[in-house]
Write an enzyme that holds these catalytic residues in place. Sequence first.
Site, PDB file in Angstrom:
ATOM      1  N   HIS A   1       9.287  -1.750  -6.791  1.00 15.33           N
ATOM      2  CA  HIS A   1       9.119  -0.385  -6.263  1.00 15.33           C
ATOM      3  C   HIS A   1       7.671   0.096  -6.424  1.00 15.33           C
ATOM      4  CE1 HIS A   1      13.528  -0.366  -6.455  1.00 15.33           C
ATOM      5  NE2 HIS A   1      13.364  -0.817  -7.681  1.00 15.33           N
TER       6      HIS A   1
ATOM      7  N   SER B   1     -18.227   1.685   4.406  1.00 19.92           N
ATOM      8  CA  SER B   1     -18.016   2.981   5.047  1.00 19.92           C
ATOM      9  C   SER B   1     -19.352   3.512   5.524  1.00 19.92           C
ATOM     10  CB  SER B   1     -17.381   3.973   4.059  1.00 19.92           C
ATOM     11  OG  SER B   1     -17.444   5.298   4.558  1.00 19.92           O
TER      12      SER B   1
END
Length: 476
Positions: free
Chosen positions: A153, A283
């Site tokens: 999970h 970026s």
Amino acid sequence: MNDHHVYQNPLVTRYASREMAELWSSQRKFSTWRRLWVALAEAERELGLNISEAQVAELRANVDQIDFEAARKHEKRLRHDVMAHVHTLGDAAPSARAIIHLGATSCFVTDNTDLILIREGLSLIRDQLVGAIDGLAEFALRWKDLPCLGYTHFQPAQLVTVGKRATLWCYELILDYHEIERRIAALRFLGVKGTTGTQASFLALFDGDHAKVEELDRRVASAFGFEGSVPVSGQTYTRKIDSQATAALAGLAETAHRFGSDLRLLAHERELDEPFEAEQIGSSAMAYKRNPMRAERMCSIARFAMGLAPVAGQTAATQWLERTLDDSAVRRLVLPQAFLAVDALLSLYLNVVPGLVVHPAIIGRHVTDELPFMATENLLMAGVQAGGDRQELHERVRTHSLAAAARLKEGAGDNDLIERLRNDSAFAKLDFATLLDPLRFVGRSPEQVVDFVASEVEPIRRAHPNLLGQKRDVHV
């Protein structure tokens, strides 16, 4: 028009290999049509039709020299792509004009060519799969003993090792490898079947001699390396074959998407990085960024490839009787792009896997942060073996665990649970260093890696020794 003024398919210009792009090119397609016409004429001559060796030789001499402009002009006039190329070849080989395409229908060249290209495309995919499997297996063995947090999970769970996790990625590729191999092995030629699949035109050519028609079918299939042709067909081979091949490619895309997603999660945890060039920019605004762009591209292209499988399935489901033409345009789009997309995914595997960067210090820090909680059961059992009362020790572990967890949630930078237990007289006799060795918590992870590579990977390596150690550059 200038190429910069029209749309260019990025699968060709940015992502897929030159080899796969050439496979689905017009040159390869139409030269294969011509090879089919040569094989048909040659087999018909050998079986007694009035076709000369000179006619076959002239056809063969013009297989690769295609006048595409002449074909374009013929198609504009005739509105039929196959007949346009029949006329174009007839112009180049005038002595053979009368016998080109003799007894055949359009699907003799279109469908048989697609089957040839599908087989070769699957083989190219299989070969790259071997390289990706080999690379991941090597990575798994290298890191088989490095403990890391396992996640369920996406929450910390029992420890695994970096190498054991890599076997999960590798095993899915192995399942894809076997599926691709099955598709290659099952692929058959359409052969010479005629307008409704009855071979009536060929039976007429051979004056009702069924044996010669059957032999013609076998000879043409054999000329292209097929052991046999489909037992029955309409004018086309069943589009179920396209659906099965595309589903196998989509299955590989599913595997790639899972791998890319896991890389992105681990990059966020700073445990694993994909290759990053010295001057690569993450970026345009945030200069410090090191984004997992290859993994992101893998997920993006995989999503596209997975989306093509339902289209192929819908096409297979909506064929009418002996044939309909509403499959033509969609197959021109789906088949090449499915192969190009999956080729691009495997190019990314062959670029990323050899350059994966593991950060043991970060991985160890994450293990150190979480292991105290995971180790409490082992510490409890050791305390009982040292003479303690199980229920009393359980309460002390519970109390210390809750206090340590609360401290972490309030912003503490380290987990002090072990320090609390060390200072508790009830656990004074324990050898904490030994009990907290992370390798005690990974189960059989190292052994599983070794066994997995020996049983699942080595047979593939032995079958394809020339395909090991592959690497590929990608356009970033």
